[in-house]
Motif scaffolding. Structure first.
Motif, PDB file in Angstrom:
ATOM      1  N   LEU A   2      39.846  29.060  36.032  1.00  0.00           N
ATOM      2  CA  LEU A   2      40.679  29.939  36.850  1.00  0.00           C
ATOM      3  C   LEU A   2      39.928  30.347  38.112  1.00  0.00           C
ATOM      4  CD1 LEU A   2      41.949  32.317  34.020  1.00  0.00           C
ATOM      5  CD2 LEU A   2      43.312  30.575  35.201  1.00  0.00           C
ATOM      6  N   ILE A   3      40.666  30.677  39.155  1.00  0.00           N
ATOM      7  CA  ILE A   3      40.037  31.130  40.402  1.00  0.00           C
ATOM      8  C   ILE A   3      39.180  32.371  40.124  1.00  0.00           C
ATOM      9  CG2 ILE A   3      42.056  32.511  41.104  1.00  0.00           C
ATOM     10  CD1 ILE A   3      39.903  30.591  43.594  1.00  0.00           C
ATOM     11  N   PHE A   4      39.595  33.180  39.162  1.00  0.00           N
ATOM     12  CA  PHE A   4      38.841  34.392  38.825  1.00  0.00           C
ATOM     13  C   PHE A   4      37.467  34.056  38.263  1.00  0.00           C
ATOM     14  CE2 PHE A   4      43.287  35.482  38.646  1.00  0.00           C
ATOM     15  CZ  PHE A   4      43.339  36.682  39.317  1.00  0.00           C
ATOM     16  N   HIS A  12      32.165  39.456  49.197  1.00  0.00           N
ATOM     17  CA  HIS A  12      32.946  39.898  50.359  1.00  0.00           C
ATOM     18  C   HIS A  12      32.456  41.247  50.857  1.00  0.00           C
ATOM     19  CE1 HIS A  12      36.640  37.295  49.087  1.00  0.00           C
ATOM     20  NE2 HIS A  12      35.691  36.597  49.657  1.00  0.00           N
ATOM     21  N   LYS A  13      32.320  41.346  52.175  1.00  0.00           N
ATOM     22  CA  LYS A  13      31.901  42.618  52.768  1.00  0.00           C
ATOM     23  C   LYS A  13      33.138  43.420  53.154  1.00  0.00           C
ATOM     24  CE  LYS A  13      27.518  41.793  52.506  1.00  0.00           C
ATOM     25  NZ  LYS A  13      27.678  41.200  51.173  1.00  0.00           N
ATOM     26  N   LEU A  34      40.726  41.318  42.377  1.00  0.00           N
ATOM     27  CA  LEU A  34      41.032  39.981  42.902  1.00  0.00           C
ATOM     28  C   LEU A  34      39.748  39.175  42.938  1.00  0.00           C
ATOM     29  CD1 LEU A  34      43.376  41.001  45.864  1.00  0.00           C
ATOM     30  CD2 LEU A  34      44.028  40.045  43.653  1.00  0.00           C
ATOM     31  N   PRO A  35      39.864  37.846  42.942  1.00  0.00           N
ATOM     32  CA  PRO A  35      38.643  37.041  42.969  1.00  0.00           C
ATOM     33  C   PRO A  35      37.864  37.230  44.274  1.00  0.00           C
ATOM     34  CG  PRO A  35      40.614  35.668  43.185  1.00  0.00           C
ATOM     35  CD  PRO A  35      41.074  37.036  42.857  1.00  0.00           C
ATOM     36  N   VAL A  37      35.695  34.880  46.333  1.00  0.00           N
ATOM     37  CA  VAL A  37      35.219  33.502  46.469  1.00  0.00           C
ATOM     38  C   VAL A  37      35.086  33.158  47.949  1.00  0.00           C
ATOM     39  CG1 VAL A  37      36.253  32.715  44.303  1.00  0.00           C
ATOM     40  CG2 VAL A  37      37.588  32.584  46.407  1.00  0.00           C
ATOM     41  N   GLU A  39      35.769  30.735  51.285  1.00  0.00           N
ATOM     42  CA  GLU A  39      36.981  30.014  51.691  1.00  0.00           C
ATOM     43  C   GLU A  39      36.965  28.591  51.140  1.00  0.00           C
ATOM     44  OE1 GLU A  39      38.556  30.728  55.559  1.00  0.00           O
ATOM     45  OE2 GLU A  39      39.297  28.683  55.772  1.00  0.00           O
ATOM     46  N   ALA A  42      37.985  28.529  47.554  1.00  0.00           N
ATOM     47  CA  ALA A  42      39.435  28.712  47.399  1.00  0.00           C
ATOM     48  C   ALA A  42      40.170  27.425  47.761  1.00  0.00           C
ATOM     49  CB  ALA A  42      39.918  29.865  48.268  1.00  0.00           C
ATOM     50  N   VAL A  43      39.811  26.839  48.897  1.00  0.00           N
ATOM     51  CA  VAL A  43      40.485  25.612  49.345  1.00  0.00           C
ATOM     52  C   VAL A  43      40.306  24.517  48.300  1.00  0.00           C
ATOM     53  CG1 VAL A  43      40.354  23.743  51.043  1.00  0.00           C
ATOM     54  CG2 VAL A  43      40.428  26.135  51.813  1.00  0.00           C
ATOM     55  N   HIS A  45      39.581  24.818  45.064  1.00  0.00           N
ATOM     56  CA  HIS A  45      40.270  25.164  43.821  1.00  0.00           C
ATOM     57  C   HIS A  45      41.758  24.810  43.910  1.00  0.00           C
ATOM     58  CE1 HIS A  45      41.336  27.514  40.237  1.00  0.00           C
ATOM     59  NE2 HIS A  45      42.323  28.045  40.952  1.00  0.00           N
TER      60      HIS A  45
END
Lengths: 484, 454, 128
Positions: A2-4, A12-13, A34-35, A37, A39, A42-43, A45
């Protein structure tokens, strides 16, 4: 994965501006889970996930009743042009003439190709189009003081949305049986019609893949009894440009733009269920349509409002339906043009009849063998199920292994062990032949090595899934406690 | 012939196989008088190039005005990757994932979407979406009537500060089931629901209370107090939420002692382009106990025959294709493609990215409001806390002022006159994170000019 | 052939009905009905103390592929429901006539019991 499960805390800042004036007790205490990750993650995945799908762009997808035809790419690139994608729904008319002009022309083209007198683009899906249509029928009867009409007639071959819609509109539903040759049982219809009849919902060609030959007679019977006739446009692809629902006597129709007019199915939506009406239903149309005001040598397009449709059933959505879908349908219709419309029905019908002929020759049993098919046809595998214990579902799953999306299975409910096959006009002869060859191969396997069929698929990312477990031990979302 | 792949030879071979001479013979069962003539009102076909040229012209005709309207659709930034991945053919041209083994991509994505919605709203379960915010409210109301066994009535309290088109669309959609939507007035000073106004309904039987957070005016409701009041009166609570606001505001599942029972709303702020009003998607989340009353598609995680993880549509027995006239709703569509975009959007931005966009939008609107209220004849209407959207009042006819501002290429706000005539010349304004300081200053200039000219 | 116990009464909509010693009536689904439905995954039992008329739908039994209403065989008030079904709905499949009972009614008119089918008539109705 899973993305999670790719998520890393602290990646993330936050660059959060001061939430001026918002009291602490109204704020969120903890960030949403939320995950986190990069970019690229994500792309990658989601690109990988996409490869775990069958789609029109990758596979022949002969899903009956769904019209899985080619979706021209240019329709998408135009819909995503910043002038269209970036347009606010409440933008003043001054900034909207180009867009509204397209919508107005779309209404006009839909009227022409269906033979209706008015068209509303408001409904956001076929089922909402059905809802709007039946709500208009109800409003019409109410306006006539005809409050006793509380029953909608629906053939037993109809899509499930038909009875569900009638119920949502406060009607009771009466099912009308279908004859073995696919036509509506007129005697049963005659007996069912009465002063309580509000209307009849009909799909023509029907879900059994044949044209309802008695349509004029049916229309007359319903109209004489004071009822109205609803056309379920699910199968409009079969008659596009050749036969118009308005000419058949229908008072209201919905058109699934994501079927007939090649807007994307998108893995389950968005759709668009634009509805057309005969003259007597125009005052009841939903808000909004596009109106062209002409005067002083100038044309001005604007959204319709309550004064245009005084007895309107009202809004169906927050704004104006799904314009992003409508733009795509508009592009498609302009590309096809006047002559392209009937080519759609001609070649989708040719493809379906060719497949049915070849499959009959290969030994498969057609549900209605002695009539021409519409744009789709039904094969029944009840013999295979009985003698070889290989079901329609097994055939469907095995087709996936051979590189074909399965046809619609177990619908319509009237035909046992059925496959409803709709090739559409955009498929080549090679692909039609390939599918038939695959069906023949599965038939041979069913006879000689049934287990390979009954345990299929073997080459998909997963094998058959445990649906009982899914329904009993509900796992509908990832939660932190599942994190490793 | 666009999109028809057959050669003459192939067509002849196919006709021969069927046993007919020409394609038209296949329509032989259709009565002659039903055959359509030439469709003269449809223009002749265009090539792809001609079509692109035509639409470029049409687009240019509308231009690209600077937008200061929200009113339910918000001009947020969407990373380029979102729609590039979303429009991959494998997502774009797939059907509803009924054949689970050949649809694991879409199914897993929806499961991830459901997970994101539940954490954002603080609710237990989410479906795969409905059409839009308005339809999500209608479905939530139908659901509350089915679910609230303590209530025998079909009455729902709906404050007047709930989005007006949501209210009218809901009326259309639930009208057939004899559900009564009862207006609750808002407080003239705060624009919010006043507990005293609710108390007028105490002792009456109603199935649910609707709360929009932030409400249509952008004002923030005292969600804790209203939720507790509703529960004390045996009613369910339906929250309409802006999902981007949920990244910084108290999530619906934590309102009051027990939380909202259903949270719905429009998913547009999470990755959907404005696109003239759609396609967006409707959010549908609820407490676990209500899951079987929820309409629409739901994806569950399970295992395959080898024990390997996989995803399927579950609880399908509620749906129209099985229950027919007894279904929870006639809905079949979820807004799959937009949900795909939204899931990718939330994955790229993460909670921090959403919080940044929300807080910057809030800051921009605050800055805009502060600047315009310094203009003579412009003032804030409500004195309550708000999020990224505010009502301002003008001392000149609002319609004429907004018209004049279009000359400066600015969409100056949403005129509230039709829906809230009692507010006078009031407009609803919003400056999202995409509005630059320069654009905000242009707005101030255009408004000043318009007020002096009108 | 389905198991159809002699001592029970039946409805055309496949409920079985059993008269209890305390004057209440137990209701469940017949073996034939559970076979048609397949694996039961959820039962929504009716609220206790609710009154229903005969043939009114009073609760829903759900399998993966179907959801089926359960109808009141006779008029009356719901006095008890089978709590075990919440966790283990599958007992309707494994023990339709015993552990898988669904609810108990206090009949409002015992004469209505006369209108129900006996085992033989129910068996005949299945053969039609």
């Amino acid at each position: 994965m899973l993305i999670f499960e790719h998520s890393k805390r602290g990646l993330h800042k936050r660059d959060t501006a001061e939430l001026k004036g918002i009291p602490a007790n109204m704020r969120r205490a903890e960030p949403a889970k939320l995950p986190e990750v990069s970019e690229l993650q994500a792309v990658r995945h989601f690109t990988r996930l996409s490869t775990r799908n069958f789609s029109i762009d990758t596979h022949f997808y002969p899903l009956g009743s769904c019209t899985m035809k080619y979706n021209p790419r240019v329709a998408n690139s135009i819909a995503l042009m910043p002038e269209f994608a970036g347009r606010h729904p409440l933008a003043p008319e001054k900034f909207s003439q180009g867009f509204l002009g397209c919508m107005y022309e779309l209404q006009e083209m839909l009227c022409e190709v269906t033979g209706m007198k008015g068209f509303s683009l408001a409904p956001m899906a076929g089922a909402q189009g059905e809802f709007a249509g039946i709500a208009m029928i109800r409003a019409y009867h109410d306006a006539n003081g005809d409050h006793e009409r509380r029953e909608i007639l629906v053939p037993d071959a109809a899509h499930g949305t038909n009875p569900a819609t009638a119920t949502m509109c406060g009607y009771t539903v009466k099912e009308i049986p279908t004859l073995a040759n696919g036509d509506v049982n007129l005697e049963a219809l005659e007996a069912a019609i009465g002063p309580q009849t509000a209307g009849l919902m009909l799909t023509n060609p029907s879900t059994l893949g044949v044209f309802e030959r008695q349509i004029q007679k049916i229309a007359k019977m319903i109209h004489q009894a004071g009822g109205l006739l609803y056309y379920d446009g699910a199968n409009l692809n079969a008659i596009l440009g050749k036969i118009r629902p308005g000419d058949m006597g229908f008072d209201v129709i919905h058109s699934n733009l994501h079927k007939t007019f090649a807007t994307p199915h998108g893995g389950g939506g968005p759709g668009s269920g634009a509805i057309g009406v005969s003259a007597r239903l125009i005052p009841f149309m939903p808000i909004a349509g596009v109106i062209k005001d002409e005067g002083q040598g100038k044309e001005l397009y604007r959204w319709a409002n309550k004064t245009d449709y005084p007895q309107s059933i009202g809004h169906l959505s927050a704004f104006f339906g799904n314009p992003g879908v409508l733009i795509r349908a508009y592009v498609y219709m302009r590309l096809l043009g006047r002559d392209g419309m009937s080519r759609v029905s001609e070649f989708s019908t040719l493809n379906a009849n060719y497949m049915m002929a070849e499959m009959k020759k290969a030994g498969f049993q057609a549900a209605i063998p002695d009539r021409f098919a519409s744009h789709e046809f039904i094969i029944t595998l009840k013999k295979q199920a009985k003698e070889l214990h290989v079901t329609a579902m097994d055939f469907a799953k095995r087709l996936l292994d051979l590189g074909y999306h399965a046809p619609t299975t177990y619908f319509p409910l009237l035909v046992p062990e059925c496959l409803l096959i709709e090739p559409t006009e955009t498929e080549s002869k090679e692909d039609l032949d390939g599918f038939i060859k695959a069906m023949v191969q599965i038939q041979q396997e069913a006879e000689n090595n049934p287990e390979i069929v009954t345990t299929a698929p073997h080459t998909m990312p997963v094998k058959r899934l445990d649906e009982v477990r899914a329904a009993k031990q509900l796992d509908l979302s990832w939660t932190v406690t599942q994190a490793s | 012939m666009p999109f028809i792949p057959h050669t003459e030879n192939e067509i002849n071979a196919m006709l021969e196989s069927i046993g007919v001479k020409q394609i038209d013979d296949l329509f032989g069962e259709v009565p002659k008088e039903l055959r359509a003539g030439e469709l003269t009102k449809i223009p002749h076909g265009l090539s792809e190039m001609q079509m692109t040229q035509l639409m470029t012209e049409r687009g240019a005709q509308d231009g690209r005005p600077v937008c200061f309207i929200g009113a339910g659709a918000y001009d947020h930034y969407v990373p380029a990757a979102v729609w590039q991945i979303t429009t991959r053919g494998e997502f774009y041209t797939a059907y509803t994932p009924y054949q689970a083994e050949a649809s694991q991509g879409t199914l897993q994505l929806i499961y991830e979407f459901q997970s994101m919605m539940t954490t954002l709203t603080g609710m237990d379960v989410s479906n795969a979406s409905v059409y839009d915010g308005a339809s999500s409210l209608a479905e939530a109301i139908l659901m509350s009537v089915r679910a609230n066994r303590k209530s025998k009535s079909k009455r729902i309290l709906v404050p007047r500060n709930v989005n007006p088109t949501y209210r009218s669309a809901t009326h259309t959609l639930v009208n057939g089931q004899n559900i009564e939507l009862i207006d609750v007035p808002y407080d003239a000073d705060t624009g919010c629901i006043n507990l005293d106004a609710l108390k007028a309904f105490e002792g009456e039987d109603f199935a649910a209370v609707v709360i929009q957070q932030p409400n249509f005016f952008g004002s923030l409701e005292d969600v804790d107090a209203i939720t507790d009041w509703a529960h004390a009166n045996n009613a369910l609570v339906i929250g309409i939420v802006n999902p981007l606001a949920m990244s910084i505001l108290k999530p619906a599942g934590q309102w009051g002692e027990a939380g909202a029972d259903i949270a719905c709303g429009d998913g547009q702020p999470l990755g959907a382009p404005l696109s003239s009003g759609g396609p967006y998607y409707g959010i549908m989340t609820c407490k676990k106990a209500l899951v079987r009353q929820m309409p629409g598609r739901i994806v569950g995680r399970t295992v395959d025959e080898d024990g390997k993880e996989g995803f399927v549509l579950t609880l399908q027995a509620r749906e129209q294709h099985i229950r027919r006239s007894k279904a929870t709703s006639n809905i079949c569509t979820n807004q799959g493609l937009v949900v795909t975009a939204s899931t990718i959007h939330m994955s790229i931005l993460g909670a921090a990215g959403l919080e940044n966009a929300a807080s910057q939008s809030h800051l921009n609107t605050a800055s805009l409001v502060e600047k315009v209220c310094a203009i003579e004849g412009v003032e804030k209407v409500f004195n309550s806390a708000s999020f990224h959207e505010t009502v301002i009042k003008l001392n000149k006819p609002a319609k004429a002022v907004l018209d004049a501002m279009t000359n400066e290429n600015i969409i100056g706000g949403f005129d509230l006159a039709d829906n809230y005539p009692e507010l006078g010349d009031a407009i609803l304004v919003c400056a999202t994170e995409q509005r630059t300081e320069k654009q905000i200053d242009q707005y101030v200039g255009a408004l000043t000019k318009a007020l002096s000219e009108v | 052939m389905s198991n159809i116990p002699e001592e029970l009464k039946y409805t055309a909509s496949h409920e079985w009905v059993k008269m209890n010693d305390d004057g209440t009536v137990s209701v469940g689904l017949t073996e034939h009905a559970q076979e048609l439905l397949g694996d039961i995954v959820f039962v929504e039992t009716p609220e206790i103390e609710t009154e229903f008329a005969a043939e009114e739908a009073c609760c829903v039994v759900e399998s993966v592929k179907a959801a089926s209403d359960v109808y009141m065989p006779i008029s009356g008030e719901i006095v008890d429901t089978n709590g075990e079904l919440t966790e283990r709905p599958e007992i309707i499949n494994s023990s339709p006539y015993d552990d898988g009972w669904i609810f108990k009614i206090k009949p409002s008119n015992e004469d209505e019991l006369e209108g129900l089918m006996d085992a033989q008539s129910y068996e005949d109705s299945l053969e039609d």
